[in-house]
Design an enzyme around this catalytic site. Structure first.
Site, short mmCIF file in Angstrom:
data_model
loop_
_atom_site.label_atom_id
_atom_site.label_comp_id
_atom_site.label_asym_id
_atom_site.label_seq_id
_atom_site.Cartn_x
_atom_site.Cartn_y
_atom_site.Cartn_z
CD GLU A 188 1.25 -3.48 -4.80
OE1 GLU A 188 0.26 -4.24 -4.87
OE2 GLU A 188 2.14 -3.59 -3.94
CG HIS A 226 2.38 -6.70 -6.26
ND1 HIS A 226 3.39 -5.89 -5.80
CD2 HIS A 226 2.08 -7.54 -5.22
CE1 HIS A 226 3.71 -6.24 -4.57
NE2 HIS A 226 2.93 -7.24 -4.19
#
Length: 333
Positions: free
Chosen positions: A274, A170
């Site tokens: 991501e 992330h």
């Protein structure tokens, strides 16, 4: 006479915010990275000029059990919110251990700044996700300042049962101004729009720019994505293996104000792109292992559409002229 580099401290274990253990990786040219054992969470990545390349919220809470807002959280065993598991899984708010006997990773003898971490299920975790696994993570800072994360997840169960999971790095990139940023490499691809109940669309633009909240999962993406920051004349290049999807997220102003550990104006200076595996989950039978890798690098660039790999342009320019351009402005119209 010993080489000065032999005395250089590439890896250092020390205390971070609120006394949490962290590992600092350094390279002789001046680049660095910091990894907290809490969450195996990369919270800093600086180039050889000392510029911070990752975004960490001005209101980030470095206190368990709250996950750290920013940097590179590890989303496992799920991305998003499904079933009884917490948002984005539990790996990002568990204490990891330094792995003193990791299985052999492919090694590059020039990489001396790295740390191996490991996570195994606790009794409490087994109650909410009843599977046996070993999650090994290697974080490497390359001699040129590149940051590499390699994850290896193995099903260690003895019950003969497979398990499935989704996953994401992330990554929060630090950008000068979100309205001056564009993402290239995802054009014409299908995506699932989380702001529209995961409805499927096809990207129409020649690049992705930002004017409002965005939360999209691009599927079957290429191994390389570029994030161009016009104001900083910098391009992030994200390379990935084993991770077919890519999430692009920015909360924008209204959503940012609803997130307690995010400053009201933080959205202007962050962008999440991501490397992920979300649309189709990964299933491992006992004894099987999955590997997913992300490599981040930066190159000088300007705001040039279609310039997915500026380093190639720089190299070509240098070979033609006999000199390297001082910036990508030299070859951008």
């Amino acid at each position: 006479m010993a080489d000065a580099a032999d005395d250089f401290k590439y890896v250092e274990l020390c205390k971070g915010i609120n006394g949490l253990d962290k590992v600092v990786l350094r390279e002789v040219r001046g680049s660095s990275a910091e990894v907290y054992l809490y969450g195996a969470h990369v919270t800093s990545w600086k180039n050889d000029h000392g510029d911070e390349l990752l975004f960490v919220s001005s209101k980030a809470i470095f206190k368990p059990p709250k996950a750290i807002r920013g940097g590179i959280p590890i989303c496992f065993p799920q991305f998003g919110s499904h079933g009884t598991l917490e948002q984005h899984g539990f790996a990002r708010n568990r204490f990891w251990n330094i792995d003193t006997s990791p299985p052999p990773f492919p090694t590059n003898t020039t990489n001396r700044a790295f740390v191996d971490l490991i996570l195994k299920p606790s009794d409490e975790d087994s109650k909410i996700w009843p599977h046996s696994y070993e999650f090994r993570l290697r974080v490497t800072l390359g001699p040129g300042g590149d940051l590499m994360l390699t994850s290896r997840i193995r099903n260690t169960g003895l019950d003969g049962k497979p398990f499935s999971f989704t996953f994401a790095y992330h990554t929060y990139f630090s950008v000068s101004d979100i309205s001056e940023v564009r993402v290239e490499g995802l054009e014409t691809l299908d995506y699932l729009d989380n702001l529209k109940a995961r409805e499927r669309f096809t990207e129409q633009g020649d690049s992705i720019t930002f004017e409002s909240e965005m939360d999209k999962v691009y599927v079957s993406t290429p191994t390389k994505i570029a994030i161009l920051d016009h104001e900083k004349k910098r391009t992030f290049v994200l390379r990935k293996d084993g991770l077919p999807d890519a999430v692009v997220w920015n909360p924008w102003d209204k959503k940012a104000k609803s997130i307690p550990d995010l400053g009201d104006d933080d959205y202007k200076h962050m962008l999440c792109v991501e490397a992920a595996c979300i649309e189709k989950s990964i299933t491992l039978k006992p004894g099987e292992e999955w590997k997913g890798r992300q490599e981040l690098s930066t190159v000088p660039s300007s705001y040039c559409s279609g310039q997915l790999d500026p380093s190639k342009v720089l190299e070509a320019y240098g070979s033609l002229t006999g000199r390297g351009p001082s910036s990508a402005k030299d070859f951008c119209p």
